[in-house]
Design an enzyme around this catalytic site. Structure first.
Site, PDB file in Angstrom:
ATOM      1  N   ASP A 137       0.842  -1.202   0.000  1.00 23.52           N
ATOM      2  CA  ASP A 137       0.000   0.000   0.000  1.00 23.52           C
ATOM      3  C   ASP A 137       0.874   1.248   0.000  1.00 23.52           C
ATOM      4  O   ASP A 137       2.059   1.200   0.370  1.00 23.52           O
ATOM      5  CB  ASP A 137      -0.987   0.003   1.181  1.00 23.52           C
ATOM      6  CG  ASP A 137      -0.310   0.069   2.538  1.00 23.52           C
ATOM      7  OD1 ASP A 137       0.746  -0.586   2.719  1.00 23.52           O
ATOM      8  OD2 ASP A 137      -0.810   0.777   3.438  1.00 23.52           O
ATOM      9  N   GLU A 201       0.232  -1.117   5.719  1.00 23.30           N
ATOM     10  CA  GLU A 201       1.324  -0.579   6.549  1.00 23.30           C
ATOM     11  C   GLU A 201       1.152   0.906   6.820  1.00 23.30           C
ATOM     12  O   GLU A 201       1.465   1.401   7.900  1.00 23.30           O
ATOM     13  CB  GLU A 201       2.682  -0.827   5.864  1.00 23.30           C
ATOM     14  CG  GLU A 201       3.901  -0.547   6.746  1.00 23.30           C
ATOM     15  CD  GLU A 201       4.381   0.904   6.741  1.00 23.30           C
ATOM     16  OE1 GLU A 201       5.198   1.269   7.608  1.00 23.30           O
ATOM     17  OE2 GLU A 201       3.931   1.692   5.868  1.00 23.30           O
ATOM     18  N   GLU A 202       0.644   1.629   5.832  1.00 20.85           N
ATOM     19  CA  GLU A 202       0.539   3.087   5.976  1.00 20.85           C
ATOM     20  C   GLU A 202      -0.597   3.498   6.914  1.00 20.85           C
ATOM     21  O   GLU A 202      -0.779   4.678   7.186  1.00 20.85           O
ATOM     22  CB  GLU A 202       0.365   3.756   4.605  1.00 20.85           C
ATOM     23  CG  GLU A 202       1.548   3.550   3.641  1.00 20.85           C
ATOM     24  CD  GLU A 202       2.827   4.267   4.076  1.00 20.85           C
ATOM     25  OE1 GLU A 202       2.825   4.924   5.124  1.00 20.85           O
ATOM     26  OE2 GLU A 202       3.834   4.156   3.357  1.00 20.85           O
ATOM     27  N   HIS A 475       6.743   9.949   0.709  1.00 18.41           N
ATOM     28  CA  HIS A 475       5.496  10.594   1.148  1.00 18.41           C
ATOM     29  C   HIS A 475       5.364  12.003   0.550  1.00 18.41           C
ATOM     30  O   HIS A 475       4.439  12.726   0.906  1.00 18.41           O
ATOM     31  CB  HIS A 475       5.368  10.684   2.681  1.00 18.41           C
ATOM     32  CG  HIS A 475       5.129   9.368   3.347  1.00 18.41           C
ATOM     33  ND1 HIS A 475       4.506   9.253   4.568  1.00 18.41           N
ATOM     34  CD2 HIS A 475       5.432   8.105   2.976  1.00 18.41           C
ATOM     35  CE1 HIS A 475       4.447   7.974   4.917  1.00 18.41           C
ATOM     36  NE2 HIS A 475       5.010   7.256   3.963  1.00 18.41           N
TER      37      HIS A 475
HETATM   38  C1  XPZ Z   1      21.305  10.153   9.739  1.00 22.40           C
HETATM   39  C2  XPZ Z   1      20.040  10.704   9.205  1.00 22.40           C
HETATM   40  C3  XPZ Z   1      18.937   9.731   9.181  1.00 22.40           C
HETATM   41  C4  XPZ Z   1      18.024  10.005   8.065  1.00 22.40           C
HETATM   42  C5  XPZ Z   1      17.103   8.902   7.874  1.00 22.40           C
HETATM   43  C6  XPZ Z   1      16.942   8.516   6.446  1.00 22.40           C
HETATM   44  C7  XPZ Z   1      16.178   7.241   6.346  1.00 22.40           C
HETATM   45  C8  XPZ Z   1      15.636   7.027   5.002  1.00 22.40           C
HETATM   46  C9  XPZ Z   1      14.699   5.889   4.884  1.00 22.40           C
HETATM   47  C10 XPZ Z   1      13.330   6.260   5.335  1.00 22.40           C
HETATM   48  C11 XPZ Z   1      12.400   5.113   5.260  1.00 22.40           C
HETATM   49  C12 XPZ Z   1      11.146   5.479   5.883  1.00 22.40           C
HETATM   50  C13 XPZ Z   1      10.170   4.344   5.953  1.00 22.40           C
HETATM   51  C14 XPZ Z   1       8.859   4.943   6.214  1.00 22.40           C
HETATM   52  C15 XPZ Z   1       7.776   3.974   6.489  1.00 22.40           C
HETATM   53  C16 XPZ Z   1       6.512   4.741   6.764  1.00 22.40           C
HETATM   54  O1  XPZ Z   1       6.184   5.632   6.050  1.00 22.40           O
HETATM   55  N1  XPZ Z   1       5.801   4.412   7.829  1.00 22.40           N
HETATM   56  C17 XPZ Z   1       4.633   5.124   8.295  1.00 22.40           C
HETATM   57  C18 XPZ Z   1       3.801   4.150   9.075  1.00 22.40           C
HETATM   58  C19 XPZ Z   1       2.701   4.755   9.835  1.00 22.40           C
HETATM   59  C20 XPZ Z   1       1.546   5.112   9.230  1.00 22.40           C
HETATM   60  C21 XPZ Z   1       0.540   5.685   9.953  1.00 22.40           C
HETATM   61  C22 XPZ Z   1       0.698   5.915  11.291  1.00 22.40           C
HETATM   62  C23 XPZ Z   1       1.870   5.533  11.914  1.00 22.40           C
HETATM   63  C24 XPZ Z   1       2.870   4.950  11.169  1.00 22.40           C
HETATM   64  C25 XPZ Z   1       5.075   6.248   9.213  1.00 22.40           C
HETATM   65  O2  XPZ Z   1       6.015   6.076   9.977  1.00 22.40           O
HETATM   66  O3  XPZ Z   1       4.446   7.298   9.155  1.00 22.40           O
HETATM   67 ZN    ZN Z   2       6.764   2.138   3.988  1.00 25.10          ZN
HETATM   68 ZN    ZN Z   3       5.310   5.216   4.063  1.00 25.11          ZN
END
Ligand code: XPZ
Ligand code: ZN
Ligand code: ZN
Length: 515
Positions: A137, A201-202, A475
């Site tokens: 998703d 997941e989202e 996002h």
């Molecule tokens: C040293 C600097 C660090 C920088 C970090 C860079 C990391 C890059 C990769 C990022 C990957 C992000 C994965 C995101 C997954 C995601 O979007 N999860 C969502 C899941 C969620 C949805 C609704 C409510 C709560 C949670 C979120 O966290 O919002």
């Molecule tokens: Zn994700």
């Molecule tokens: Zn995400």
């Protein structure tokens, strides 16, 4: 008398200089002599099958991802998902990965209506299985502001544009693609593994990943490790580090979402009260923003990230990073300057929704706002909630907790940690330009937290080189993946599956620079 004073001053000065010199000596000693050994290992075997792609394979790999991006599997809210698209995604993977779906030793199950669980049976039942996790998703995308429409999967300048290209169809399709290629080459799998592809997941993953985890738990499954999204090979994120570094999440932050509301008598705007519901709520929100949660640098794994990366920094930063016992106050101040590094050292506060007012001349009867906190690994949700109450310090503001969970436990990171050694080995095989592999924190949340009962070894890592600019696309607008980057991701997964087939980790070897 004057002589005695001079003598005392000299002695004092000598004492001070001596202390300074001693301190410098300790710094240098710790920096250059007492650095912890990285714990390299000697691997006798290389993956059996190399990753050579024909022009046809290349086309197929790219088109499989593009086709998946075009399916609009959007999660709007927990009760609003595009279920037609979720079902279509299921039919799509069946069509695109025939070898995966026809192999006798692969069991495919649909969980929670739209999620997928694959059980890949290896030939050696003695080996503890592992799990690769992803989700299909995506978050919604506005039509404006994209160089190509978000579900067009258009290819421009070597990039595929579209929602889900980095988060997270690249993993969902990439895992199946890697397995499909291995099966077509008749690779005989030894260690069993699971593939989980969640559909929500989202929106917290309660119907997808949670149900997959519950089912595996009921079957008595234990995992040697689990790999999910959540971090990457970072290029240009940390001031002073030039080379790309692989930062593998060993925990993810907790979360706390609160709804704040203020109710007040409505009335005519011509004779307003001293304070309105909007004014009261705005004041509370402003206090939350102006008083960030405490800086927790040094209390969580962020310090280990810097220690592991110390040798990547240029002088004098390398010296500073090797001696955080002395320099952590300066370092923590530097880290809080950029949003992405600030997120590593504290519980973050984000006001994400605000609603109030119904007409220009009516005193608003209510004002509501949503604030999303991401909890630092060293804190608990309960503790954060107490700080929120103290900061708001106004009983007229009602605080309702919407969703909350504590940070994940910290996964092992040492020479015995099977997953870590497999990731290191595979990174070395596929990304030779990456010289450091460090443990880190995932600043967002992933489906992996639902699997805590199946393993203590949960790792968050996408084998993609990302720059700060790419991070904003997740996002955001113009999410994209380079065709080359996606090929590398599939190669990483292809080699990871083969590397995991090793029976036992080789012995650490002090003088090898292999890992
Ligand atoms: C040293 C600097 C660090 C920088 C970090 C860079 C990391 C890059 C990769 C990022 C990957 C992000 C994965 C995101 C997954 C995601 O979007 N999860 C969502 C899941 C969620 C949805 C609704 C409510 C709560 C949670 C979120 O966290 O919002
Ligand atoms: Zn994700
Ligand atoms: Zn995400």
């Amino acid at each position: 008398m004057a002589g005695r004073l001079r003598g005392a001053a000299l002695a004092g000065c000598l004492g001070l200089c001596g202390t300074a010199l001693a301190l410098l000596a300790v710094v240098l000693l710790r920096a250059y002599v007492l650095r912890p050994a990285p714990g390299p290992r000697v691997w006798g075997r290389r993956p059996e099958l190399g990753f050579e792609l024909s022009a046809r394979d290349r086309r197929e790999l790219k088109e499989a991802l593009r086709g998946a991006i075009k399916i609009q599997t959007v999660s709007f809210s927990p009760d609003d998902q595009n279920t037609t698209a979720l079902a279509e995604f299921g039919n799509y993977i069946k069509k695109v990965f025939p070898a995966v779906f026809s192999a006798k030793f692969i069991q495919h199950e649909i969980i929670g209506e739209y999620s997928h669980l694959f059980t890949v049976q290896g030939s050696d039942p003695q080996l503890t299985p592992y799990m690769l996790l992803a989700h299909m998703d995506v978050v919604p995308a506005s039509q404006e502001g994209w160089v190509a429409p978000p579900f067009s999967a258009e290819e421009r300048g070597g990039f595929i544009y579209g929602r889900g290209t980095m988060d997270n169809k690249n993993s969902a399709i990439g895992i199946l693609q890697a397995l499909e290629f291995l099966l077509r080459k008749d690779y005989r799998l030894r260690r069993s593994f699971y593939i989980g592809i969640g559909h929500d997941e989202e929106i917290y993953g309660h119907k997808g990943a949670r149900k997959i985890a519950d089912l595996l738990e009921a079957r008595g499954v234990k995992l040697s490790f689990l790999l999910d999204e959540g971090s990457a090979i970072l290029d240009g994120f940390i001031k002073g580090i030039k080379a790309p570094v692989a930062v593998i999440g060993i925990t993810e932050k907790g979360a706390l979402t609160v709804k704040l509301s203020v109710e007040k008598e409505p009335g005519h705007s011509s004779a307003p009260p001293k304070e309105t519901s909007i004014g009261i709520l705005a004041g509370a929100l402003s206090r939350l923003e102006q008083n960030p949660m405490p800086n927790m640098f040094g209390h969580g794994p962020e310090i280990r990230t810097l220690e592991h990366l110390a040798s990547e920094f240029t002088f004098p930063l390398n010296l500073i990073m090797t001696n955080l016992w002395l320099f952590s106050p300066i370092v923590s101040r530097i880290l809080q300057q950029m949003p992405s590094t600030n997120a590593l050292i504290r519980t973050t506060t984000a006001i994400t929704m605000f609603n109030a007012g119904i007409k220009t001349n009516i005193i608003p009867p209510s004002a509501k706002a949503t604030v999303n906190f991401r909890i630092h690994p060293s804190q608990k949700a309960e503790e954060v909630l107490e700080i929120i109450k103290t900061t708001i310090a106004d009983d007229r503001v009602k605080i309702d907790v919407q969703e909350t969970f504590d940070p994940n436990p910290i996964s092992p990171w040492d020479n015995q940690a099977f997953g870590v050694q497999i990731f290191r080995r595979t990174l070395l095989d596929v990304f030779p330009e990456v010289s450091s592999v460090a443990p880190g924190i995932c600043i967002a949340n992933t489906d992996s937290r639902h699997f805590a009962k199946l393993t203590d070894a949960i790792y968050l890592f996408n084998p993609l080189i990302i720059k700060p600019d790419d991070f904003l696309r997740i996002h955001g607008l113009n999410e994209r993946i380079s065709v080359e980057g996606y090929e590398k991701q599939v190669e990483f997964l292809y080699q990871l599956i083969q590397n995991s087939d090793i029976k036992k980790l080789p012995e650490p070897h002090a003088n090898s620079h292999e890992l």
